[in-house]
Motif scaffolding. Structure first.
Motif, short mmCIF file in Angstrom:
data_model
loop_
_atom_site.label_atom_id
_atom_site.label_comp_id
_atom_site.label_asym_id
_atom_site.label_seq_id
_atom_site.Cartn_x
_atom_site.Cartn_y
_atom_site.Cartn_z
N GLY A 205 -35.32 11.08 8.66
CA GLY A 205 -35.17 10.69 10.05
C GLY A 205 -34.01 11.35 10.76
N GLN A 206 -33.09 11.95 10.02
CA GLN A 206 -31.94 12.62 10.64
C GLN A 206 -32.40 13.92 11.29
OE1 GLN A 206 -28.78 13.20 7.81
NE2 GLN A 206 -27.32 13.91 9.36
N SER A 207 -31.68 14.36 12.31
CA SER A 207 -32.03 15.61 12.97
C SER A 207 -30.80 16.51 13.09
CB SER A 207 -32.63 15.36 14.34
OG SER A 207 -31.68 14.76 15.19
N ALA A 208 -31.08 17.79 13.29
CA ALA A 208 -30.02 18.78 13.50
C ALA A 208 -30.42 19.61 14.72
CB ALA A 208 -29.87 19.68 12.28
N THR A 209 -29.47 19.85 15.62
CA THR A 209 -29.73 20.64 16.82
C THR A 209 -28.70 21.76 16.91
OG1 THR A 209 -30.62 18.70 17.96
CG2 THR A 209 -29.93 20.53 19.34
N PHE A 210 -29.16 22.95 17.26
CA PHE A 210 -28.26 24.09 17.42
C PHE A 210 -28.84 25.04 18.46
CE2 PHE A 210 -31.10 24.85 13.88
CZ PHE A 210 -31.63 26.10 14.14
N ASP A 211 -27.95 25.86 19.02
CA ASP A 211 -28.36 26.84 20.03
C ASP A 211 -28.48 28.21 19.40
OD1 ASP A 211 -28.44 25.06 22.22
OD2 ASP A 211 -26.25 25.16 22.40
N VAL A 212 -29.44 28.98 19.92
CA VAL A 212 -29.69 30.35 19.47
C VAL A 212 -29.68 31.24 20.71
CG1 VAL A 212 -31.35 31.91 18.37
CG2 VAL A 212 -31.15 29.55 17.58
N THR A 213 -29.00 32.38 20.62
CA THR A 213 -29.08 33.36 21.70
C THR A 213 -29.78 34.59 21.15
OG1 THR A 213 -26.88 34.21 21.18
CG2 THR A 213 -27.03 32.54 22.92
N PHE A 214 -30.53 35.27 22.04
CA PHE A 214 -31.31 36.42 21.61
C PHE A 214 -31.59 37.36 22.77
CE2 PHE A 214 -34.17 32.92 22.65
CZ PHE A 214 -35.03 33.50 23.58
N THR A 215 -31.98 38.57 22.41
CA THR A 215 -32.46 39.54 23.39
C THR A 215 -33.94 39.72 23.09
OG1 THR A 215 -30.33 40.66 23.37
CG2 THR A 215 -32.20 41.89 24.26
N PRO A 216 -34.81 39.38 24.05
CA PRO A 216 -36.25 39.49 23.80
C PRO A 216 -36.68 40.94 23.64
CG PRO A 216 -35.82 38.41 25.92
CD PRO A 216 -34.52 38.85 25.37
N GLY A 217 -37.78 41.13 22.92
CA GLY A 217 -38.37 42.45 22.79
C GLY A 217 -39.25 42.74 23.99
N PRO A 218 -39.84 43.92 24.04
CA PRO A 218 -40.73 44.24 25.15
C PRO A 218 -42.00 43.39 25.10
CG PRO A 218 -40.80 45.96 23.48
CD PRO A 218 -39.74 45.00 23.07
N GLY A 219 -42.46 42.93 26.26
CA GLY A 219 -43.67 42.12 26.30
C GLY A 219 -43.46 40.80 25.59
N ARG A 220 -44.37 40.47 24.67
CA ARG A 220 -44.27 39.23 23.90
C ARG A 220 -43.60 39.53 22.56
NH1 ARG A 220 -48.53 35.02 24.16
NH2 ARG A 220 -47.23 34.56 25.94
N SER A 221 -42.57 38.77 22.25
CA SER A 221 -41.91 38.84 20.94
C SER A 221 -41.80 37.40 20.43
CB SER A 221 -40.54 39.52 21.06
OG SER A 221 -39.74 38.90 22.03
N ASN A 222 -41.24 37.22 19.25
CA ASN A 222 -41.21 35.89 18.65
C ASN A 222 -39.85 35.55 18.06
OD1 ASN A 222 -44.13 34.71 18.52
ND2 ASN A 222 -44.31 36.89 18.13
N LEU A 223 -39.45 34.29 18.25
CA LEU A 223 -38.27 33.73 17.62
C LEU A 223 -38.77 32.92 16.43
CD1 LEU A 223 -35.20 33.03 17.66
CD2 LEU A 223 -35.81 31.05 19.08
N VAL A 224 -38.25 33.22 15.24
CA VAL A 224 -38.73 32.58 14.01
C VAL A 224 -37.62 31.74 13.39
CG1 VAL A 224 -39.68 33.00 11.71
CG2 VAL A 224 -40.30 34.51 13.61
N ILE A 225 -37.95 30.48 13.08
CA ILE A 225 -37.02 29.55 12.45
C ILE A 225 -37.55 29.22 11.06
CG2 ILE A 225 -35.82 27.33 12.65
CD1 ILE A 225 -35.39 29.21 15.09
N ALA A 226 -36.74 29.47 10.01
CA ALA A 226 -37.14 29.17 8.63
C ALA A 226 -36.22 28.10 8.07
CB ALA A 226 -37.06 30.43 7.78
N VAL A 227 -36.81 26.99 7.58
CA VAL A 227 -36.06 25.89 6.98
C VAL A 227 -36.37 25.88 5.49
CG1 VAL A 227 -35.66 23.40 6.98
CG2 VAL A 227 -36.29 24.55 9.11
#
Length: 163
Positions: free
Chosen positions: A93-115
């Motif tokens: 039930g516990q949660s963790a929150t954090f901020d991510v900064t990024f530079t997007p790629g051309p067109g559609r790109s993806n941000l991937v989160i691995a736990v």
């Protein structure tokens, strides 16, 4: 003595549970329902904005030795910490929150989160991808063939990249 042994065996067969109290599914039920690799019992959400995201991970089970990695795909480049969580422990039930900064790629790109972590007695992982941007005309082109397997599920075969 025989009655006690029979009662003991029946109890072990009928009431198995994991260390965290969740029931163990029967082999028949597991084979009928389980498909694919079991993933970590987490819920990953991201609120995306221009060049940043706020990521929240909710743990549906207790976990230890948790690492979270952040990566970019299709040209997206992560400019903040690529491992915002390392070796932490979380309760159910516990949660963790954090901020991510990024530079997007051309067109559609993806941000991937691995736990990755140990949930109960098993090491488990969960990977979630969030689309960023609008696809270009080139990205919208279909470059594979679609077939159907024996169960009627759609399969798209893509060519290998020569890079």
């Amino acid at each position: 003595m025989k009655r006690l042994a029979i009662a003991l065996v029946a109890g072990l067969i009928c009431l198995p549970t994991l260390a965290d109290g969740t029931p163990v599914p029967s082999r028949k039920a597991a084979s009928a329902v389980t498909r694919g690799k079991p993933s970590a019992p987490v819920k990953v959400e991201a609120r995306l904005s221009a060049g940043s995201a706020t990521v929240t991970i909710v743990f549906r089970s207790g976990a230890r030795d948790v690492d979270v990695q952040v990566h970019g795909v299709d040209g997206l480049s992560v400019t903040s910490a690529e491992t915002p969580i390392s070796g932490n422990r979380f309760a159910k039930g516990q949660s963790a929150t954090f901020d991510v900064t990024f530079t997007p790629g051309p067109g559609r790109s993806n941000l991937v989160i691995a736990v990755n972590g140990t949930f109960g007695a098993a090491k488990r992982s969960s990977v979630v991808s969030f689309a960023v941007g609008t696809p270009t005309a080139e990205q919208l082109k279909s470059n594979g063939t679609v077939t159907t397997d024996s169960r009627g599920e759609r399969i798209k075969t893509l060519p290998a990249d020569t890079k």
